[in-house]
Design a protein around this motif. Structure first.
Motif: not given
Length: 265
Positions: A72, A79, A40, A75
């Motif tokens: 994005l 995540w 990110g 990330a």
């Protein structure tokens, strides 16, 4: 704002983000968050430099869209893994090796903040590009689309394989993983050539090569393949050794047949 001030500002933002990530991993005993913040942060670097750079507006818009979307996607993918799975084996091994020493983890997270700056250097070169020929723009977009699509496909194939309990302890050999042990890393590496194309004509063009060169070094010898394969050998043993013997490490190619593997070993 000059180039060095932009670099220093991104480093400061990355240091704050990594400090928050260190605090999160301390509460959750999961250092995998560092990968999501790194992705990110690098993607943010593309948008940050695009917003502040003095280059051509159209070139900076392409930079923000491509670099920001890449960061994005990666990330969010990382995540989801951090949030839904136990701590990655690489970081469990590191936690055991360091005996959970939080000072060492903090320094590790801050080192990742410096890596955000290093990997964002190609974006800085693009942000200072005053003019880009259409052919280089088209080449960069084509490389970006093919690479991000390939990496996304590899990630989905691996996630689908890992989600099946019947595959526990086994190595994924489906789809792109039949032709490379690390197809996600391969497409991650090729993705950085898009920014080399976008930076043609920039006064900082040489910095654009930091992307593919540094990424290859890290993936091949430092933090990518060596750690991933060491963990795979610890968790999957002989099944992964057989995979190593039959399947190319990074650059996709047809797998070797069992007879050829046995002959060469």
């Amino acid at each position: 704002m000059n180039a060095w001030a932009m670099v220093a500002s991104l480093w400061a933002i990355g240091a704050v983000a990594m400090s928050l990530g260190w605090w999160w991993q301390r509460r959750h005993d999961n250092a995998g968050i560092v990968d999501a913040i790194w992705a990110g942060g690098v993607g943010f670097g593309a948008v940050f430099y695009a917003a502040l750079g003095p280059g051509d507006v159209a070139v900076r818009v392409v930079l923000a869209l491509c670099g920001g979307a890449w960061g994005l996607r990666l990330a969010l993918h990382l995540w989801q893994r951090v949030r839904g799975e136990p701590e990655d084996g690489r970081y469990r091994h590191l936690r055991s090796h360091w005996h959970g020493h939080q000072g060492k983890f903090f320094l590790f997270f801050q080192f990742q903040a410096a890596l955000i700056v290093l990997f964002a250097l190609p974006f800085l070169a693009v942000a200072f590009n005053g003019r880009l020929a259409p052919m280089w723009l088209a080449a960069g977009v084509a490389i970006w689309l093919l690479s991000v699509a390939g990496e996304s496909l590899a990630d989905r194939q691996l996630a689908r394989f890992r989600a099946d309990p019947a595959h526990r302890g086994r190595t994924c050999r489906e789809g792109l993983w039949r032709y490379s042990r690390h197809p996600n890393y391969f497409f991650e590496w090729t993705h950085w050539f898009a920014y080399v194309c976008f930076a043609v004509g920039s006064p900082l063009f040489g910095w654009a090569w930091a992307g593919p060169v540094v990424m290859y070094v890290f993936l091949r010898w430092i933090s990518g393949i060596p750690y991933t394969e060491a963990q795979a050998l610890r968790s999957r043993g002989e099944d992964y050794r057989d995979y190593q013997r039959s399947t190319p490490m990074l650059f996709p190619w047809f797998p070797r047949s069992p007879s050829r593997t046995e002959t060469s070993s």
